[in-house]
Design a protein around this motif. Structure first.
Motif, PDB file in Angstrom:
ATOM      1  N   GLN A  76      86.121 107.638  77.113  1.00 28.80           N
ATOM      2  CA  GLN A  76      85.486 108.630  76.243  1.00 28.80           C
ATOM      3  C   GLN A  76      85.936 108.467  74.787  1.00 28.80           C
ATOM      4  O   GLN A  76      85.171 108.706  73.857  1.00 28.80           O
ATOM      5  CB  GLN A  76      85.792 110.036  76.742  1.00 28.80           C
ATOM      6  CG  GLN A  76      85.286 110.337  78.138  1.00 28.80           C
ATOM      7  CD  GLN A  76      83.770 110.265  78.219  1.00 28.80           C
ATOM      8  OE1 GLN A  76      83.056 110.406  77.236  1.00 28.80           O
ATOM      9  NE2 GLN A  76      83.264 110.036  79.424  1.00 28.80           N
ATOM     10  N   GLY A  77      87.202 108.075  74.609  1.00 32.19           N
ATOM     11  CA  GLY A  77      87.660 107.788  73.245  1.00 32.19           C
ATOM     12  C   GLY A  77      86.891 106.632  72.645  1.00 32.19           C
ATOM     13  O   GLY A  77      86.545 106.641  71.454  1.00 32.19           O
ATOM     14  N   GLY A  78      86.578 105.630  73.479  1.00 29.68           N
ATOM     15  CA  GLY A  78      85.768 104.516  72.997  1.00 29.68           C
ATOM     16  C   GLY A  78      84.391 104.953  72.561  1.00 29.68           C
ATOM     17  O   GLY A  78      83.849 104.449  71.561  1.00 29.68           O
ATOM     18  N   VAL A  79      83.809 105.904  73.301  1.00 31.37           N
ATOM     19  CA  VAL A  79      82.499 106.439  72.923  1.00 31.37           C
ATOM     20  C   VAL A  79      82.578 107.088  71.540  1.00 31.37           C
ATOM     21  O   VAL A  79      81.699 106.881  70.680  1.00 31.37           O
ATOM     22  CB  VAL A  79      82.000 107.447  73.974  1.00 31.37           C
ATOM     23  CG1 VAL A  79      80.718 108.141  73.492  1.00 31.37           C
ATOM     24  CG2 VAL A  79      81.758 106.765  75.314  1.00 31.37           C
ATOM     25  N   LEU A  80      83.620 107.867  71.311  1.00 33.10           N
ATOM     26  CA  LEU A  80      83.782 108.522  70.010  1.00 33.10           C
ATOM     27  C   LEU A  80      83.957 107.497  68.885  1.00 33.10           C
ATOM     28  O   LEU A  80      83.367 107.636  67.805  1.00 33.10           O
ATOM     29  CB  LEU A  80      85.003 109.448  70.052  1.00 33.10           C
ATOM     30  CG  LEU A  80      84.882 110.720  70.880  1.00 33.10           C
ATOM     31  CD1 LEU A  80      86.247 111.400  71.013  1.00 33.10           C
ATOM     32  CD2 LEU A  80      83.880 111.688  70.255  1.00 33.10           C
ATOM     33  N   LEU A  81      84.746 106.475  69.144  1.00 37.38           N
ATOM     34  CA  LEU A  81      85.049 105.495  68.094  1.00 37.38           C
ATOM     35  C   LEU A  81      83.899 104.528  67.843  1.00 37.38           C
ATOM     36  O   LEU A  81      83.898 103.824  66.829  1.00 37.38           O
ATOM     37  CB  LEU A  81      86.311 104.725  68.472  1.00 37.38           C
ATOM     38  CG  LEU A  81      87.571 105.592  68.599  1.00 37.38           C
ATOM     39  CD1 LEU A  81      88.766 104.746  68.977  1.00 37.38           C
ATOM     40  CD2 LEU A  81      87.849 106.362  67.311  1.00 37.38           C
ATOM     41  N   ASP A  82      82.914 104.502  68.749  1.00 40.68           N
ATOM     42  CA  ASP A  82      81.739 103.641  68.557  1.00 40.68           C
ATOM     43  C   ASP A  82      80.576 104.386  67.898  1.00 40.68           C
ATOM     44  O   ASP A  82      79.492 103.804  67.715  1.00 40.68           O
ATOM     45  CB  ASP A  82      81.287 103.067  69.898  1.00 40.68           C
ATOM     46  CG  ASP A  82      82.248 102.011  70.437  1.00 40.68           C
ATOM     47  OD1 ASP A  82      83.022 101.448  69.632  1.00 40.68           O
ATOM     48  OD2 ASP A  82      82.247 101.771  71.667  1.00 40.68           O
ATOM     49  N   LEU A  83      80.768 105.659  67.554  1.00 36.27           N
ATOM     50  CA  LEU A  83      79.717 106.406  66.868  1.00 36.27           C
ATOM     51  C   LEU A  83      79.452 105.800  65.494  1.00 36.27           C
ATOM     52  O   LEU A  83      80.360 105.248  64.861  1.00 36.27           O
ATOM     53  CB  LEU A  83      80.135 107.871  66.704  1.00 36.27           C
ATOM     54  CG  LEU A  83      80.179 108.720  67.984  1.00 36.27           C
ATOM     55  CD1 LEU A  83      80.817 110.084  67.691  1.00 36.27           C
ATOM     56  CD2 LEU A  83      78.774 108.908  68.554  1.00 36.27           C
ATOM     57  N   PRO A  84      78.215 105.903  65.001  1.00 36.52           N
ATOM     58  CA  PRO A  84      77.916 105.365  63.665  1.00 36.52           C
ATOM     59  C   PRO A  84      78.846 105.941  62.597  1.00 36.52           C
ATOM     60  O   PRO A  84      79.250 105.214  61.681  1.00 36.52           O
ATOM     61  CB  PRO A  84      76.459 105.800  63.441  1.00 36.52           C
ATOM     62  CG  PRO A  84      75.896 105.936  64.825  1.00 36.52           C
ATOM     63  CD  PRO A  84      77.014 106.452  65.662  1.00 36.52           C
ATOM     64  N   GLU A  85      79.139 107.225  62.700  1.00 40.11           N
ATOM     65  CA  GLU A  85      80.119 107.842  61.810  1.00 40.11           C
ATOM     66  C   GLU A  85      81.259 108.360  62.700  1.00 40.11           C
ATOM     67  O   GLU A  85      81.244 109.487  63.163  1.00 40.11           O
ATOM     68  CB  GLU A  85      79.511 108.987  61.007  1.00 40.11           C
ATOM     69  CG  GLU A  85      80.450 109.519  59.940  1.00 40.11           C
ATOM     70  CD  GLU A  85      79.776 110.541  59.017  1.00 40.11           C
ATOM     71  OE1 GLU A  85      80.080 110.541  57.810  1.00 40.11           O
ATOM     72  OE2 GLU A  85      78.958 111.323  59.512  1.00 40.11           O
ATOM     73  N   ARG A  86      82.219 107.505  62.928  1.00 33.89           N
ATOM     74  CA  ARG A  86      83.285 107.852  63.866  1.00 33.89           C
ATOM     75  C   ARG A  86      84.205 108.904  63.259  1.00 33.89           C
ATOM     76  O   ARG A  86      84.327 109.025  62.035  1.00 33.89           O
ATOM     77  CB  ARG A  86      84.100 106.609  64.240  1.00 33.89           C
ATOM     78  CG  ARG A  86      84.853 105.980  63.072  1.00 33.89           C
ATOM     79  CD  ARG A  86      85.799 104.897  63.565  1.00 33.89           C
ATOM     80  NE  ARG A  86      86.446 104.226  62.450  1.00 33.89           N
ATOM     81  CZ  ARG A  86      87.495 104.711  61.798  1.00 33.89           C
ATOM     82  NH1 ARG A  86      88.000 105.884  62.140  1.00 33.89           N
ATOM     83  NH2 ARG A  86      88.027 104.021  60.793  1.00 33.89           N
TER      84      ARG A  86
END
Length: 362
Positions: A244-254
């Protein structure tokens, strides 16, 4: 076939025995966990006990049938032991030693049937027959059937960090989760972070909801929106932080900071950040929750919200034994104070740090 009930409406051993085609003594042996019963007979008797919802003998009769020994408490973990539960266990064992109370540890995964006999009534009867004085559960998903069965068996229950509270009279021990979530988020706000994400445990977990509401309250007070994509849920585990942390860090605006609902989750976020070439805390600040040994040993050492986990275990043990002695307790829900512990995993937001370096000529 349903058993003929007694005057108080409970099924009898005699009717269970008749339905199984065995003696009352054999049914009694099954209830008391004796080994001298054939497996097929034991299975049949247990099935009928479940069908009849037989709750066993009154608690006083059970206790009289058990030889006088050290009082024993059943400690039930939902899942595997980890850094969090080990700290709680240490507190329980310390209190047990002080009070001369033995602790029996059992474990089950969420959704797993509690024992070979399956139904809550049989589970509670087996515990009572084995001489347990009380039951303590840690982060467990309790049902109304569980509570009813334990009550009928005369076994008081204390829950540590309850996942849910199906009844207002459930006695529980926790911490000031809302205040902890508030202080963790406020710390990040004070460092200049504005894009702050929350990565918590199960969405329905009572302690998770309190931590999330603390996070939201701090963001609201700062006049900042909580973006839906910045709130993620998992299971308080390392794998949840990694995925889930990876999902957050892969956001266009992390986000520039993540408040994680446990130390284990936070360490997973650290690993996800490193896998993406992000530096902690220069590029990303991370705050955990619990202050287990894992927080102190992580690299960098983790800023986290300290729960007094060992003290929570001690309070749960003392409360359980008071209830077992039919003593009154001051409150059905005890919350111990949390405290923010600042270490090396948090720093000023990247934009704030760049502005500071520019103004200082760095």
């Amino acid at each position: 076939m349903r058993p003929v009930p007694t005057k108080d409406g409970r099924p009898t051993l005699a009717t269970v025995a008749a339905a199984a085609g065995v003696s009352v003594a054999t049914v009694s042996k099954v209830l008391n966990g004796r080994s001298d019963v054939a497996p097929a007979t034991r299975g049949l008797v247990q099935e009928l006990l479940e069908q009849f919802d037989y709750a066993g003998r009154p608690a006083d009769a059970v206790r009289r049938a058990v030889p006088a020994t050290r009082p024993t408490v059943e400690l039930v973990y939902a899942g595997e032991l980890n850094a969090y539960s080990t700290e709680v266990l240490q507190g329980l064992l310390d209190a047990g030693q002080e009070m001369d109370v033995a602790v029996v540890v059992s474990m089950r995964r969420h959704g797993q049937r509690r024992s070979g006999s399956g139904r809550p009534s049989a589970w509670a009867s087996e515990l009572a027959a084995a001489g347990r004085r009380a039951v303590i559960t840690v982060v467990d998903e309790l049902t109304s059937s569980d509570l009813t069965a334990l009550s009928r068996a005369g076994l008081p229950l204390v829950v540590i960090d309850p996942v849910n509270l199906p009844h207002v009279d459930v006695t529980s021990v926790g911490s000031t989760n809302f205040t902890g979530g508030l202080s963790a988020t406020q710390h990040l706000l004070d460092l200049g972070h504005r894009r702050i994400a929350y990565l918590g445990g199960p969405a329905t977990s009572a302690c998770n909801q309190a931590r999330m509401h603390g996070y939201r309250a701090a963001m609201d007070a700062a006049g900042l929106p909580v973006l839906p994509e910045y709130v993620r849920y998992g299971g308080f585990l390392h794998e949840d932080g990694l995925v889930q942390g990876g999902v957050l860090l892969d956001l266009p605006e992390r986000p520039t900071a993540v408040f994680a609902g446990s130390d284990e989750t936070a360490v997973g976020v650290l690993e996800a950040a490193r896998a993406r070439g992000l530096r902690i805390p220069d590029d990303l600040s991370v705050v955990g929750f619990d202050d287990t040994e894992l927080a102190r040993l992580s690299s960098p050492a983790l800023t986290t919200v300290r729960q007094p986990l060992q003290e929570m275990g001690k309070v749960a043990m003392r409360t359980a034994m008071r209830l077992a002695a039919d003593e009154e307790v001051e409150s059905h829900h005890v919350e111990l104070a949390t405290e923010l512990v600042v270490r090396q995993s948090t720093a000023p937001a990247p934009a704030v740090l760049r502005a500071h370096l520019a103004s200082s000529g760095g």
